[in-house]
Design a protein around this motif. Structure first.
Motif, PDB file in Angstrom:
ATOM      1  N   ARG A 149     -38.167 -25.650 -30.710  1.00  0.00           N
ATOM      2  CA  ARG A 149     -37.278 -26.607 -31.376  1.00  0.00           C
ATOM      3  C   ARG A 149     -37.110 -27.858 -30.531  1.00  0.00           C
ATOM      4  NH1 ARG A 149     -32.933 -22.433 -34.190  1.00  0.00           N
ATOM      5  NH2 ARG A 149     -34.384 -21.719 -35.807  1.00  0.00           N
ATOM      6  N   MET A 150     -36.989 -28.953 -31.252  1.00  0.00           N
ATOM      7  CA  MET A 150     -36.987 -30.264 -30.622  1.00  0.00           C
ATOM      8  C   MET A 150     -35.633 -30.931 -30.804  1.00  0.00           C
ATOM      9  SD  MET A 150     -40.240 -29.910 -30.134  1.00  0.00           S
ATOM     10  CE  MET A 150     -40.617 -31.492 -29.412  1.00  0.00           C
ATOM     11  N   GLY A 151     -35.314 -31.821 -29.860  1.00  0.00           N
ATOM     12  CA  GLY A 151     -34.140 -32.652 -30.025  1.00  0.00           C
ATOM     13  C   GLY A 151     -32.924 -32.114 -29.312  1.00  0.00           C
ATOM     14  N   TRP A 152     -31.829 -31.965 -30.062  1.00  0.00           N
ATOM     15  CA  TRP A 152     -30.544 -31.595 -29.490  1.00  0.00           C
ATOM     16  C   TRP A 152     -30.046 -30.358 -30.210  1.00  0.00           C
ATOM     17  CZ3 TRP A 152     -32.618 -36.185 -30.587  1.00  0.00           C
ATOM     18  CH2 TRP A 152     -32.779 -37.082 -29.525  1.00  0.00           C
ATOM     19  N   LEU A 153     -29.936 -29.258 -29.480  1.00  0.00           N
ATOM     20  CA  LEU A 153     -29.613 -27.979 -30.093  1.00  0.00           C
ATOM     21  C   LEU A 153     -28.128 -27.867 -30.411  1.00  0.00           C
ATOM     22  CD1 LEU A 153     -31.707 -25.423 -28.009  1.00  0.00           C
ATOM     23  CD2 LEU A 153     -32.274 -26.472 -30.197  1.00  0.00           C
ATOM     24  N   ARG A 154     -27.843 -27.192 -31.522  1.00  0.00           N
ATOM     25  CA  ARG A 154     -26.468 -26.820 -31.827  1.00  0.00           C
ATOM     26  C   ARG A 154     -26.136 -25.523 -31.114  1.00  0.00           C
ATOM     27  NH1 ARG A 154     -27.780 -27.108 -38.221  1.00  0.00           N
ATOM     28  NH2 ARG A 154     -28.274 -29.329 -38.373  1.00  0.00           N
ATOM     29  N   GLY A 164     -39.039 -28.671 -21.592  1.00  0.00           N
ATOM     30  CA  GLY A 164     -39.349 -30.054 -21.200  1.00  0.00           C
ATOM     31  C   GLY A 164     -38.533 -31.004 -22.047  1.00  0.00           C
ATOM     32  N   SER A 165     -38.977 -32.237 -22.111  1.00  0.00           N
ATOM     33  CA  SER A 165     -38.294 -33.238 -22.927  1.00  0.00           C
ATOM     34  C   SER A 165     -39.329 -34.245 -23.427  1.00  0.00           C
ATOM     35  CB  SER A 165     -37.202 -33.954 -22.123  1.00  0.00           C
ATOM     36  OG  SER A 165     -37.774 -34.686 -21.051  1.00  0.00           O
ATOM     37  N   PHE A 166     -38.933 -35.027 -24.404  1.00  0.00           N
ATOM     38  CA  PHE A 166     -39.835 -36.048 -24.930  1.00  0.00           C
ATOM     39  C   PHE A 166     -39.079 -37.359 -25.091  1.00  0.00           C
ATOM     40  CE2 PHE A 166     -37.875 -34.035 -28.591  1.00  0.00           C
ATOM     41  CZ  PHE A 166     -37.564 -35.090 -29.427  1.00  0.00           C
ATOM     42  N   GLY A 167     -39.831 -38.451 -24.985  1.00  0.00           N
ATOM     43  CA  GLY A 167     -39.253 -39.763 -25.201  1.00  0.00           C
ATOM     44  C   GLY A 167     -39.407 -40.194 -26.646  1.00  0.00           C
ATOM     45  N   PRO A 245     -41.763 -39.580 -31.676  1.00  0.00           N
ATOM     46  CA  PRO A 245     -41.804 -38.940 -30.364  1.00  0.00           C
ATOM     47  C   PRO A 245     -43.064 -39.372 -29.599  1.00  0.00           C
ATOM     48  CG  PRO A 245     -41.351 -37.339 -32.091  1.00  0.00           C
ATOM     49  CD  PRO A 245     -41.754 -38.587 -32.775  1.00  0.00           C
ATOM     50  N   ASP A 246     -42.952 -39.441 -28.282  1.00  0.00           N
ATOM     51  CA  ASP A 246     -44.083 -39.909 -27.485  1.00  0.00           C
ATOM     52  C   ASP A 246     -45.319 -39.027 -27.651  1.00  0.00           C
ATOM     53  OD1 ASP A 246     -43.113 -37.699 -26.075  1.00  0.00           O
ATOM     54  OD2 ASP A 246     -42.485 -38.850 -24.321  1.00  0.00           O
ATOM     55  N   TYR A 247     -45.121 -37.707 -27.803  1.00  0.00           N
ATOM     56  CA  TYR A 247     -46.279 -36.825 -27.904  1.00  0.00           C
ATOM     57  C   TYR A 247     -47.071 -37.066 -29.187  1.00  0.00           C
ATOM     58  CZ  TYR A 247     -43.111 -34.117 -30.917  1.00  0.00           C
ATOM     59  OH  TYR A 247     -42.233 -33.736 -31.895  1.00  0.00           O
ATOM     60  N   LEU A 248     -46.434 -37.646 -30.203  1.00  0.00           N
ATOM     61  CA  LEU A 248     -47.103 -37.906 -31.471  1.00  0.00           C
ATOM     62  C   LEU A 248     -47.737 -39.290 -31.504  1.00  0.00           C
ATOM     63  CD1 LEU A 248     -47.562 -36.398 -34.142  1.00  0.00           C
ATOM     64  CD2 LEU A 248     -45.501 -37.486 -35.023  1.00  0.00           C
ATOM     65  N   ALA A 249     -47.321 -40.171 -30.601  1.00  0.00           N
ATOM     66  CA  ALA A 249     -47.763 -41.560 -30.677  1.00  0.00           C
ATOM     67  C   ALA A 249     -48.629 -42.015 -29.510  1.00  0.00           C
ATOM     68  CB  ALA A 249     -46.530 -42.479 -30.754  1.00  0.00           C
ATOM     69  N   HIS A 250     -48.691 -41.242 -28.417  1.00  0.00           N
ATOM     70  CA  HIS A 250     -49.302 -41.804 -27.208  1.00  0.00           C
ATOM     71  C   HIS A 250     -50.788 -42.105 -27.376  1.00  0.00           C
ATOM     72  CE1 HIS A 250     -50.420 -37.561 -26.507  1.00  0.00           C
ATOM     73  NE2 HIS A 250     -51.327 -38.026 -25.677  1.00  0.00           N
ATOM     74  N   GLU A 251     -51.514 -41.289 -28.152  1.00  0.00           N
ATOM     75  CA  GLU A 251     -52.942 -41.571 -28.343  1.00  0.00           C
ATOM     76  C   GLU A 251     -53.149 -42.863 -29.114  1.00  0.00           C
ATOM     77  OE1 GLU A 251     -55.098 -38.358 -30.005  1.00  0.00           O
ATOM     78  OE2 GLU A 251     -54.652 -36.966 -28.349  1.00  0.00           O
ATOM     79  N   PRO A 268     -32.423 -42.323 -26.434  1.00  0.00           N
ATOM     80  CA  PRO A 268     -32.134 -40.989 -25.873  1.00  0.00           C
ATOM     81  C   PRO A 268     -33.368 -40.085 -25.899  1.00  0.00           C
ATOM     82  CG  PRO A 268     -30.416 -41.670 -27.403  1.00  0.00           C
ATOM     83  CD  PRO A 268     -31.522 -42.667 -27.545  1.00  0.00           C
ATOM     84  N   ARG A 269     -33.577 -39.350 -24.803  1.00  0.00           N
ATOM     85  CA  ARG A 269     -34.664 -38.370 -24.764  1.00  0.00           C
ATOM     86  C   ARG A 269     -34.223 -37.096 -25.478  1.00  0.00           C
ATOM     87  NH1 ARG A 269     -38.952 -39.406 -21.657  1.00  0.00           N
ATOM     88  NH2 ARG A 269     -39.535 -37.200 -21.594  1.00  0.00           N
ATOM     89  N   GLY A 270     -35.174 -36.440 -26.086  1.00  0.00           N
ATOM     90  CA  GLY A 270     -34.890 -35.173 -26.756  1.00  0.00           C
ATOM     91  C   GLY A 270     -35.428 -34.006 -25.953  1.00  0.00           C
ATOM     92  N   GLY A 271     -34.834 -32.855 -26.121  1.00  0.00           N
ATOM     93  CA  GLY A 271     -35.278 -31.666 -25.413  1.00  0.00           C
ATOM     94  C   GLY A 271     -36.312 -30.885 -26.205  1.00  0.00           C
ATOM     95  N   ILE A 272     -37.131 -30.121 -25.480  1.00  0.00           N
ATOM     96  CA  ILE A 272     -38.097 -29.199 -26.079  1.00  0.00           C
ATOM     97  C   ILE A 272     -37.680 -27.804 -25.620  1.00  0.00           C
ATOM     98  CG2 ILE A 272     -40.512 -28.528 -26.281  1.00  0.00           C
ATOM     99  CD1 ILE A 272     -41.207 -31.395 -25.373  1.00  0.00           C
TER     100      ILE A 272
END
Length: 302
Positions: A149-154, A164-167, A245-251, A268-272
């Motif tokens: 799950r990505m982002g900010w957990l409830r 990890g985290s993503f930008g 998210p950076d992982y989807l756009a960096h290429e 804000p950075r999101g969590g993985i």
């Protein structure tokens, strides 16, 4: 037929050990118990059954006729119980069966699928099912072993381990910027065509920060989508500006097909996270997969 459902299986073990060792003293030595404890427990077993199993003399202990029949019933029962317990212990120690993993559709395709391919090579006997979905499902009800799950957990009763985290990157295509004009400050975004991702809790409200300065911006969104992949495609087709998210756009950024805007302004950075049902004993298959994610990384290098 003996009513074994109401019998303490521990007493069966004591009884069988007395028979196999030839007496209470030898059985107590093998089991590491006091002789009196062994004698008392076997006597309670006889009382529960309502029969005498052992004929006791000062020199030896022998089976009665009823005891011999009962011993014949007990041995296969205890061997089967031992086999079941051994199997359960092996299952907990060695990954087996089917591992069910879920992740968001974009992250499943871009990151999780390659990781699962490598993980499957380590455990060829393990069956793996990857469920790509943007729905937050009930892990217990759907029998999911691990959710990424990505982002900010409830807050929840589930266990979560941050991997990890993503930008979050502000992006547009070169052709869009050539047509719509440069973006030099966050405030400029209010006049641009924003592509809103409706999966977010506040898709039109963003706050940019730099050196202690915070600039909130409310976007104008003539386009709204519910899929990061569709958003990605719209950006590539010069439809407007948005965040991925950076992982989807960096290429795409490295190839020059998208331009990262305002890189000096942070979002804000999101969590993985690896999320899994609360349990006293984490199954070996889940533990192995989570350890693999921790070791090999849950995000690609940028």
């Amino acid at each position: 037929m003996h009513d074994l459902a109401r019998i303490d299986l521990g007493r069966l073990t004591l009884f069988v050990t007395v028979v196999e060792t030839g007496g209470f003293t030898a059985a107590a030595d093998r089991l590491g118990l006091a002789k009196a404890v062994v004698s008392q427990q076997v006597a309670r077993l006889e009382r529960d059954l309502g029969v005498t199993l052992l004929a006791r003399t000062t020199r030896r202990v022998t089976l009665t006729e009823a005891g011999e029949a009962f011993y014949g019933d007990c041995v296969p029962l205890l061997r089967q119980a031992e086999a079941v317990l051994d199997s359960a212990a092996r299952d907990h120690a060695v990954p087996h069966g089917t591992l069910r993993v879920t992740a968001s559709t974009d992250y499943a395709a871009s990151v999780v699928a390659p990781l699962i391919a490598a993980f499957a090579a380590h455990y060829p006997a393990l069956q793996i099912e990857l469920i790509a979905s943007n729905e937050v499902v009930d892990l217990v009800e759907t029998r999911i072993d691990v959710a990424i799950r990505m982002g900010w957990l409830r807050d929840s009763s589930l266990h979560a381990l941050q991997l990890g985290s993503f930008g979050q990157w502000l992006l547009a295509s070169p052709a869009y910027l050539a047509r719509a004009g440069a973006i030099e400050r966050p405030e400029d975004l209010a006049s641009h065509r924003w592509i809103a991702l409706n999966l977010l809790s506040a898709p039109l409200h963003w706050q940019f920060e730099r050196d202690g300065e915070a600039v909130p911006v409310r976007m104008r969104a003539p386009l709204r989508v519910n899929s990061p992949q569709v958003l990605h495609s719209l950006l590539l087709h010069d439809a407007g500006v948005s965040v991925l998210p950076d992982y989807l756009a960096h290429e795409e950024v490295l190839a020059g097909r998208l331009i990262r805007l305002l890189p000096e302004w942070a979002l804000p950075r999101g969590g993985i996270y690896a999320v899994y049902p609360a349990s006293r004993h984490l199954p070996a298959k889940s533990r192995a997969f989570i350890d693999f994610l921790k070791e090999f990384g849950a995000i690609p290098p940028l």
